[in-house]
Structure formats: structure tokens, C-alpha cells
Design a protein around this motif. Structure first.
Motif, PDB file in Angstrom:
ATOM      1  N   LEU A  10     101.554  45.480  36.393  1.00 11.63           N
ATOM      2  CA  LEU A  10     102.108  46.748  36.865  1.00 11.63           C
ATOM      3  C   LEU A  10     103.346  46.468  37.702  1.00 11.63           C
ATOM      4  O   LEU A  10     103.349  45.546  38.518  1.00 11.63           O
ATOM      5  N   LYS A  11     104.385  47.263  37.498  1.00 13.06           N
ATOM      6  CA  LYS A  11     105.594  47.134  38.305  1.00 13.06           C
ATOM      7  C   LYS A  11     106.116  48.533  38.579  1.00 13.06           C
ATOM      8  O   LYS A  11     106.138  49.371  37.690  1.00 13.06           O
ATOM      9  N   THR A  12     106.503  48.774  39.822  1.00 17.42           N
ATOM     10  CA  THR A  12     107.055  50.079  40.164  1.00 17.42           C
ATOM     11  C   THR A  12     108.214  49.912  41.123  1.00 17.42           C
ATOM     12  O   THR A  12     108.312  48.902  41.821  1.00 17.42           O
ATOM     13  N   CYS A  13     109.095  50.877  41.138  1.00 15.68           N
ATOM     14  CA  CYS A  13     110.214  50.836  42.079  1.00 15.68           C
ATOM     15  C   CYS A  13     110.510  52.215  42.640  1.00 15.68           C
ATOM     16  O   CYS A  13     111.430  52.402  43.397  1.00 15.68           O
ATOM     17  N   PHE A  35     100.644  43.118  40.414  1.00 12.53           N
ATOM     18  CA  PHE A  35     101.337  44.337  40.792  1.00 12.53           C
ATOM     19  C   PHE A  35     102.551  43.906  41.598  1.00 12.53           C
ATOM     20  O   PHE A  35     102.429  43.098  42.518  1.00 12.53           O
ATOM     21  N   MET A  36     103.729  44.406  41.232  1.00 14.35           N
ATOM     22  CA  MET A  36     104.965  44.028  41.910  1.00 14.35           C
ATOM     23  C   MET A  36     105.791  45.267  42.227  1.00 14.35           C
ATOM     24  O   MET A  36     105.802  46.221  41.449  1.00 14.35           O
ATOM     25  N   ARG A  37     106.468  45.181  43.355  1.00 18.27           N
ATOM     26  CA  ARG A  37     107.419  46.234  43.684  1.00 18.27           C
ATOM     27  C   ARG A  37     108.410  45.721  44.722  1.00 18.27           C
ATOM     28  O   ARG A  37     108.114  44.817  45.489  1.00 18.27           O
ATOM     29  N   LEU A  38     109.591  46.320  44.728  1.00 21.20           N
ATOM     30  CA  LEU A  38     110.560  46.073  45.788  1.00 21.20           C
ATOM     31  C   LEU A  38     110.188  46.943  46.982  1.00 21.20           C
ATOM     32  O   LEU A  38     109.307  47.797  46.887  1.00 21.20           O
ATOM     33  N   GLY A  39     110.881  46.765  48.096  1.00 17.09           N
ATOM     34  CA  GLY A  39     110.689  47.668  49.229  1.00 17.09           C
ATOM     35  C   GLY A  39     111.095  49.064  48.809  1.00 17.09           C
ATOM     36  O   GLY A  39     112.106  49.253  48.129  1.00 17.09           O
ATOM     37  N   GLY A  65     111.293  37.685  50.873  1.00 22.76           N
ATOM     38  CA  GLY A  65     112.560  38.257  51.312  1.00 22.76           C
ATOM     39  C   GLY A  65     112.454  38.817  52.717  1.00 22.76           C
ATOM     40  O   GLY A  65     111.510  38.539  53.455  1.00 22.76           O
ATOM     41  N   SER A  66     113.446  39.638  53.076  1.00 22.34           N
ATOM     42  CA  SER A  66     113.461  40.215  54.420  1.00 22.34           C
ATOM     43  C   SER A  66     113.909  41.667  54.349  1.00 22.34           C
ATOM     44  O   SER A  66     114.537  42.096  53.385  1.00 22.34           O
ATOM     45  N   GLU A  67     113.590  42.410  55.396  1.00 21.63           N
ATOM     46  CA  GLU A  67     114.007  43.817  55.452  1.00 21.63           C
ATOM     47  C   GLU A  67     115.523  43.946  55.485  1.00 21.63           C
ATOM     48  O   GLU A  67     116.078  44.942  55.039  1.00 21.63           O
ATOM     49  N   ALA A  68     116.201  42.927  56.001  1.00 22.01           N
ATOM     50  CA  ALA A  68     117.664  42.965  56.096  1.00 22.01           C
ATOM     51  C   ALA A  68     118.318  42.932  54.719  1.00 22.01           C
ATOM     52  O   ALA A  68     119.389  43.494  54.529  1.00 22.01           O
ATOM     53  N   THR A  69     117.674  42.270  53.753  1.00 24.81           N
ATOM     54  CA  THR A  69     118.256  42.193  52.410  1.00 24.81           C
ATOM     55  C   THR A  69     117.403  42.989  51.433  1.00 24.81           C
ATOM     56  O   THR A  69     117.676  44.138  51.164  1.00 24.81           O
ATOM     57  N   SER A  70     116.389  42.378  50.920  1.00 21.92           N
ATOM     58  CA  SER A  70     115.503  43.035  49.969  1.00 21.92           C
ATOM     59  C   SER A  70     114.148  42.352  50.030  1.00 21.92           C
ATOM     60  O   SER A  70     114.076  41.134  50.184  1.00 21.92           O
ATOM     61  N   MET A  71     113.106  43.139  49.912  1.00 25.97           N
ATOM     62  CA  MET A  71     111.760  42.578  49.954  1.00 25.97           C
ATOM     63  C   MET A  71     111.073  42.812  48.616  1.00 25.97           C
ATOM     64  O   MET A  71     111.117  43.910  48.073  1.00 25.97           O
TER      65      MET A  71
END
Length: 147
Positions: free
Chosen positions: A52-55, A89-93, A126-132
Motif C-alpha cells: 500500500l502506498k498513499t500520498c 505501507f509507505m507514505r511521505l509526510g 528523512g527529516s521534517e526540514a526536507t521530506s519524511m
């Protein structure tokens, strides 16, 4: 809001992911793999794995029980390693975390939801400053097996 709500099956047609909005949906099936591609989520199902992947604002985790009911009708009476080899399961911030629906209101909640079915591991890269990137993996494969 796009929301994955039910998985249904007609007598002779493959499972279809139903949504509550008019989001674009595409189903691609090949030997051994069925992919459900929504405007903001993707779901890949085989006979022994789920990806599963969502954004966005879709809620693919809400489709887990109906997916498992169709793929492995007896899953509720088995330990995850007996009905599944691999789940992720994967997602970006999230860009708008305050607009997310349960169980997607926090990474902790998403992990708890996945653990109800698979007993895996979770990590945030990653980090909140760039991308998580948030990643949950339940791997029940033998060490020498690749799917």
C-alpha cells in the motif's frame, strides 16, 4: 475527500476497489499481481503479499479487512505468517495532516492499525526540514526467499 471504503466482487469479475469520490481509478491485472491505482494511492496484491502506498487524503488502510477477506477468507483465525509473506505501507509526510481521516491521523495510529493485521516494523526516514518517508514492513519470508 477521496476515501477507500469497500472492496467488492461481482460473480465473475476481479475485485474492485470502490471509493466514495470520483477519484481516478485504474485496475491492472497480470499473472499473479493485481494493482489498484487511485489518484492518490496505490495497492498491489498478490496471493501472499500486500503493498500500500498513499500520498494524499485516501484511506487505503481501511481497505485491509475487505482485501484480506477476499484473498484469504480464513485470515482471522491464523497468525500473519500463516497467510502472508510480505506487507508494506509507505507514505511521505502529509502536506495537510489536519485533513487526514482515521486511521491516517498520525504515523503512530497507522502503525497500530497495520500491527492489528501483520505484526511488522516501522521507520521514518528523512527529516521534517526536507521530506519524511514513513515505511512499515511485515516480512515473514524465509531469509533465502525473494518475492
Amino acid at each position: 475527500h477521496a476515501k477507500c471504503t469497500i472492496l467488492s466482487r461481482a460473480d465473475s469479475t476481479p475485485p474492485m476497489l470502490a471509493t466514495t469520490t470520483n477519484s481516478k481509478e485504474k485496475v491492472i491485472a497480470s499473472k499473479g499481481v493485481t494493482a489498484y491505482l487511485l489518484s492518490e494511492s496505490s495497492l498491489f496484491v498478490t496471493d501472499n503479499s500486500v503493498v500500500l502506498k498513499t500520498c494524499g487524503r485516501t484511506t487505503p488502510l481501511m481497505a485491509l479487512e475487505p482485501i484480506l477477506d477476499l484473498a484469504v477468507p480464513s485470515w482471522r483465525t491464523k497468525a500473519p505468517e500463516h497467510y502472508l509473506k510480505y506487507a508494506t505501507f509507505m507514505r511521505l509526510g502529509y502536506m495537510r495532516p489536519d485533513e487526514q481521516l482515521e486511521p491516517h491521523t498520525s504515523w503512530t495510529q497507522e502503525v497500530q492499525h497495520m500491527d492489528k493485521y501483520f505484526k511488522g516494523e516501522a521507520v521514518v526516514l528523512g527529516s521534517e526540514a526536507t521530506s519524511m518517508q514513513h515505511v512499515y514492513v511485515a516480512n515473514h519470508l524465509p531469509k533465502d526467499e525473494i518475492i
